[in-house]
Each structure stands twice: as structure tokens, then as C-alpha cells.
Design a protein around this motif. Structure first.
Motif, short mmCIF file in Angstrom:
data_model
loop_
_atom_site.label_atom_id
_atom_site.label_comp_id
_atom_site.label_asym_id
_atom_site.label_seq_id
_atom_site.Cartn_x
_atom_site.Cartn_y
_atom_site.Cartn_z
N LEU A 172 14.22 -4.60 -4.96
CA LEU A 172 13.11 -5.35 -4.39
C LEU A 172 12.24 -4.44 -3.54
CD1 LEU A 172 15.13 -8.48 -3.18
CD2 LEU A 172 13.94 -8.19 -5.34
N PRO A 173 11.63 -3.41 -4.11
CA PRO A 173 10.91 -2.45 -3.28
C PRO A 173 9.72 -3.05 -2.56
CG PRO A 173 10.48 -2.08 -5.62
CD PRO A 173 11.60 -3.09 -5.53
N LEU A 174 9.23 -4.20 -3.03
CA LEU A 174 8.08 -4.83 -2.39
C LEU A 174 8.40 -5.32 -0.99
CD1 LEU A 174 5.60 -6.84 -2.13
CD2 LEU A 174 6.84 -8.30 -3.69
N VAL A 175 9.59 -5.85 -0.78
CA VAL A 175 9.71 -6.83 0.27
C VAL A 175 10.75 -6.59 1.32
CG1 VAL A 175 8.92 -8.74 -1.11
CG2 VAL A 175 11.31 -8.19 -1.08
N PHE A 176 10.87 -5.73 2.09
CA PHE A 176 11.77 -5.90 3.22
C PHE A 176 11.04 -5.41 4.44
CE2 PHE A 176 16.25 -5.56 5.00
CZ PHE A 176 16.20 -6.87 5.35
N PRO A 177 10.75 -6.27 5.40
CA PRO A 177 9.94 -5.91 6.55
C PRO A 177 10.70 -5.03 7.53
CG PRO A 177 10.70 -8.15 6.78
CD PRO A 177 11.17 -7.67 5.44
N VAL A 178 10.48 -3.75 7.49
CA VAL A 178 11.12 -2.86 8.44
C VAL A 178 10.29 -2.90 9.72
CG1 VAL A 178 11.90 -0.50 8.84
CG2 VAL A 178 11.90 -1.43 6.53
N HIS A 179 10.69 -3.74 10.66
CA HIS A 179 9.87 -4.01 11.83
C HIS A 179 9.63 -2.76 12.67
CE1 HIS A 179 10.20 -8.19 10.81
NE2 HIS A 179 11.52 -8.10 10.79
N ALA A 180 10.58 -1.84 12.69
CA ALA A 180 10.42 -0.66 13.52
C ALA A 180 9.30 0.24 13.03
CB ALA A 180 11.73 0.14 13.52
N ALA A 181 8.89 0.07 11.77
CA ALA A 181 7.86 0.94 11.20
C ALA A 181 6.45 0.44 11.46
CB ALA A 181 8.07 1.08 9.70
N GLN A 182 6.29 -0.67 12.17
CA GLN A 182 4.97 -1.24 12.32
C GLN A 182 4.08 -0.46 13.29
OE1 GLN A 182 5.31 -5.42 13.16
NE2 GLN A 182 5.82 -5.90 11.06
N ASP A 183 4.65 0.55 13.96
CA ASP A 183 3.82 1.38 14.82
C ASP A 183 2.81 2.15 14.00
OD1 ASP A 183 6.59 2.18 17.03
OD2 ASP A 183 5.19 0.50 17.04
N ALA A 184 3.14 2.43 12.73
CA ALA A 184 2.23 3.15 11.85
C ALA A 184 1.24 2.17 11.23
CB ALA A 184 3.02 3.87 10.75
N ALA A 185 0.04 2.11 11.78
CA ALA A 185 -0.94 1.12 11.34
C ALA A 185 -1.85 1.72 10.28
CB ALA A 185 -1.74 0.60 12.53
N ASP A 186 -1.34 1.84 9.07
CA ASP A 186 -2.15 2.35 7.97
C ASP A 186 -3.16 1.33 7.49
OD1 ASP A 186 -0.92 5.04 7.30
OD2 ASP A 186 0.85 3.78 7.27
N PHE A 187 -2.87 0.04 7.74
CA PHE A 187 -3.75 -1.03 7.29
C PHE A 187 -4.27 -1.79 8.52
CE2 PHE A 187 -1.30 0.09 3.67
CZ PHE A 187 -2.12 -0.13 2.58
N PRO A 188 -5.53 -2.22 8.47
CA PRO A 188 -6.10 -2.94 9.61
C PRO A 188 -5.40 -4.28 9.81
CG PRO A 188 -7.53 -3.13 7.70
CD PRO A 188 -6.46 -2.14 7.33
N ASP A 189 -5.62 -4.89 10.97
CA ASP A 189 -5.01 -6.19 11.24
C ASP A 189 -5.45 -7.21 10.19
OD1 ASP A 189 -3.77 -5.19 13.47
OD2 ASP A 189 -5.32 -5.89 14.86
N PRO A 190 -4.57 -8.13 9.82
CA PRO A 190 -4.95 -9.18 8.87
C PRO A 190 -6.13 -10.00 9.41
CG PRO A 190 -2.57 -9.15 9.18
CD PRO A 190 -3.15 -8.24 10.23
N VAL A 191 -6.98 -10.43 8.48
CA VAL A 191 -8.14 -11.25 8.84
C VAL A 191 -8.21 -12.45 7.92
CG1 VAL A 191 -9.48 -9.32 9.78
CG2 VAL A 191 -9.65 -9.87 7.35
N ALA A 192 -9.06 -13.41 8.26
CA ALA A 192 -9.21 -14.62 7.45
C ALA A 192 -9.82 -14.30 6.09
CB ALA A 192 -10.08 -15.63 8.19
N THR A 193 -9.58 -15.19 5.13
CA THR A 193 -10.08 -14.97 3.77
C THR A 193 -11.59 -14.80 3.73
OG1 THR A 193 -8.22 -16.23 2.87
CG2 THR A 193 -10.12 -15.91 1.43
N ALA A 194 -12.30 -15.56 4.55
CA ALA A 194 -13.76 -15.45 4.56
C ALA A 194 -14.20 -14.04 4.98
CB ALA A 194 -14.36 -16.50 5.51
N GLU A 195 -13.49 -13.45 5.92
CA GLU A 195 -13.82 -12.10 6.35
C GLU A 195 -13.46 -11.08 5.27
OE1 GLU A 195 -14.89 -8.65 8.46
OE2 GLU A 195 -15.56 -10.74 8.50
N ILE A 196 -12.36 -11.32 4.56
CA ILE A 196 -12.00 -10.44 3.44
C ILE A 196 -13.09 -10.49 2.37
CG2 ILE A 196 -10.38 -10.14 1.52
CD1 ILE A 196 -8.17 -11.13 3.38
#
Length: 268
Positions: A18-42
Motif C-alpha cells: 500500500l505505498p499510497l497510504v500510510f501517514p507518517v506524521h513525523a515527516a510533515q515538517d517537510a512541506a513539499d506541497f502547499p496547505d490544502p485549499v477549498a475546491t473553488a481555489e483549486i
């Protein structure tokens, strides 16, 4: 050799199956992706990115990823490598979208006109003038970014020249067009089922401790992983079968669509 701990065995299982899916919470310091936004903003960002890509005579590369995802972070890092950036930066306008924990997933996919999320990252190549998705048959490829080399990366993207020829329906027979439409509808319906499953599973995903995942979490992701793992190959086979029958003059084209079981099938 020291035996693997239970935690290590679970981590290895998830990495392989399941390479897609396991949230390694300790790795969230690396912000390669911007914060999630609403669909309208996407949608606004997507429209702006298409306009910028068209103006610069580039293709648009949309990267649907997450900071908790190892392969998403790996792909983001690949784009920064000198040998890759030198070749791809002049040809692709990149838009990174954070899928978070799959909030509003189906509406997000609707913005990009793709039927399903087969993994993170999902990389979508778009011809900006028409909005045509150029790599529909390989949307699942980059969910295994960590095993893809720099050479693999360049070979993949060099298949898509900036002036990409658009697929024409004029040379396709009515029988083939009908069969391809059936396959597209099948993919869309299965994508909706997977999005529903993501929505149910995400309630556990955001809070699950990777060192002690509950059985329910593992069961859900095993079910979803099996379906998303099979579908891209099944769809490619269906489209190849449709074209082969059309080339043989068969009309109507007859296809046998696979069935997938999901844990959400048990929910009334």
C-alpha cells in the motif's frame, strides 16, 4: 540477522502493498506541497496555471500529492534535481496540489477531469489550450516514485513533447468510440466508489499511529489498495481489447468488465 519487530513488519507490509497510504506524521515538517485549499481555489489555480502554461508554450504538470506521503515527497525532490530540472523546467509548468487526507476528493478530481486517484502522487499532464489529459493511461505510474530513477523520469516525460499531437476521434469507428465510452463510464463509476472509500477511511487515517495501526485501518487500506492496484492494468487491457476487436472488424465490440470488492460494499 535480528528478527524484524512487529512495527517494522507492518511498515514493510504497507510499503510493499500500500505505498499510497500510510501517514507518517513525523515527516510533515517537510512541506513539499502547499496547505490544502477549498475546491473553488483549486479550480482558480488550475485555470491560472493553464493560462500561464499556454502563454509560455509549455505543458501543464499537475502533481496531486501530500506531505505525509513518501512518494510525493520523492517526486517533488526529483523535480529539483539538476539533471531533471534542466530538461523539464523549460517544457512544463508545474502546479502542486495537496490532497490532504482526501477531503472533498471527488470534487477535486472533477476539476482536473480525471475519474480516480490511483495513488499519491498522481501526476496529470495537460495540454493547456484544450485541457486534454495526455497521460490518462499512466496516471498510476508515479505512486511508486521512490523506485523510479532519474533516467526513468526523463524517459517518461520526454514522451510528451510541448507540441503534443491531440487525439483525434475522426479516424475511430463508431464501434470503437462506443466501446471506449463504456470503458470511460466504467472507470468513472469505479472512481466514485474509491472516492467514497477514501472518505470513510480518512476518518481513521489522519489520527492513526503508524506504530500501532488498528486492524480496521489495515483492513480498509488493504481493500482499497487491492482495487486501486488492479484498476489501471485492467483498464489498459480493456482499451487494448477494444482496439484489437475493432481492427478485426468486430461490431459490436464485446467487453467483460471486472468486478472489485471494497470494504464500503458492506455499508448500507
Amino acid at each position: 540477522v535480528k528478527a524484524l519487530s512487529w512495527v517494522a513488519r507492518v511498515a514493510l507490509f504497507l510499503t510493499i502493498t500500500l505505498p499510497l497510504v500510510f501517514p507518517v506524521h513525523a515527516a510533515q515538517d517537510a512541506a513539499d506541497f502547499p496547505d490544502p485549499v477549498a475546491t473553488a481555489e483549486i479550480a482558480r489555480q488550475f485555470a491560472q496555471a493553464k493560462a500561464s502554461a499556454a502563454q509560455q508554450q509549455q505543458l501543464l504538470m499537475v502533481v496531486l500529492g501530500a506531505n505525509w506521503c513518501h512518494d510525493s515527497r520523492d517526486f517533488s525532490a526529483k523535480l529539483e534535481q539538476d539533471e531533471i530540472a534542466t530538461q523539464l523546467s523549460p517544457r512544463f509548468h508545474v502546479l502542486k496540489v495537496n490532497v490532504g487526507y482526501f477531503e472533498s476528493l471527488q470534487s477535486m478530481l472533477g476539476v482536473f477531469e480525471i475519474p480516480a486517484l490511483y495513488g499519491t502522487p498522481t501526476v496529470i499532464l495537460v495540454e493547456p489550450a484544450t485541457g486534454q489529459v495526455l497521460n490518462r493511461d499512466s496516471l498510476a505510474y508515479w505512486r511508486s516514485s521512490a523506485i523510479r530513477s532519474a533516467e526513468d523520469t526523463l524517459v517518461y516525460f520526454n514522451r510528451y513533447p510541448t507540441q503534443a499531437p491531440l487525439e483525434s476521434e475522426q479516424s475511430q469507428s463508431p464501434a470503437l468510440l462506443s466501446a471506449l465510452e463504456q470503458i470511460d463510464n466504467f472507470e468513472r463509476l469505479q472512481g466514485e466508489r474509491m472516492s467514497e472509500a477514501f472518505g470513510v477511511a480518512r476518518q481513521l487515517m489522519a489520527t492513526t499511529d503508524e506504530q500501532n495501526p488498528p486492524p480496521l485501518f489495515l483492513d480498509q487500506w488493504r481493500s482499497l489498495g487491492a482495487m486501486r492496484g488492479r484498476m489501471p492494468d485492467d483498464l489498459a487491457l480493456l482499451r487494448a481489447q477494444a482496439r484489437a476487436q475493432d481492427a478485426a472488424g468486430i461490431d459490436p465490440i464485446v467487453l467483460a468488465f471486472p468486478q472489485y470488492n471494497l470494504f464500503t460494499d458492506k455499508i448500507d
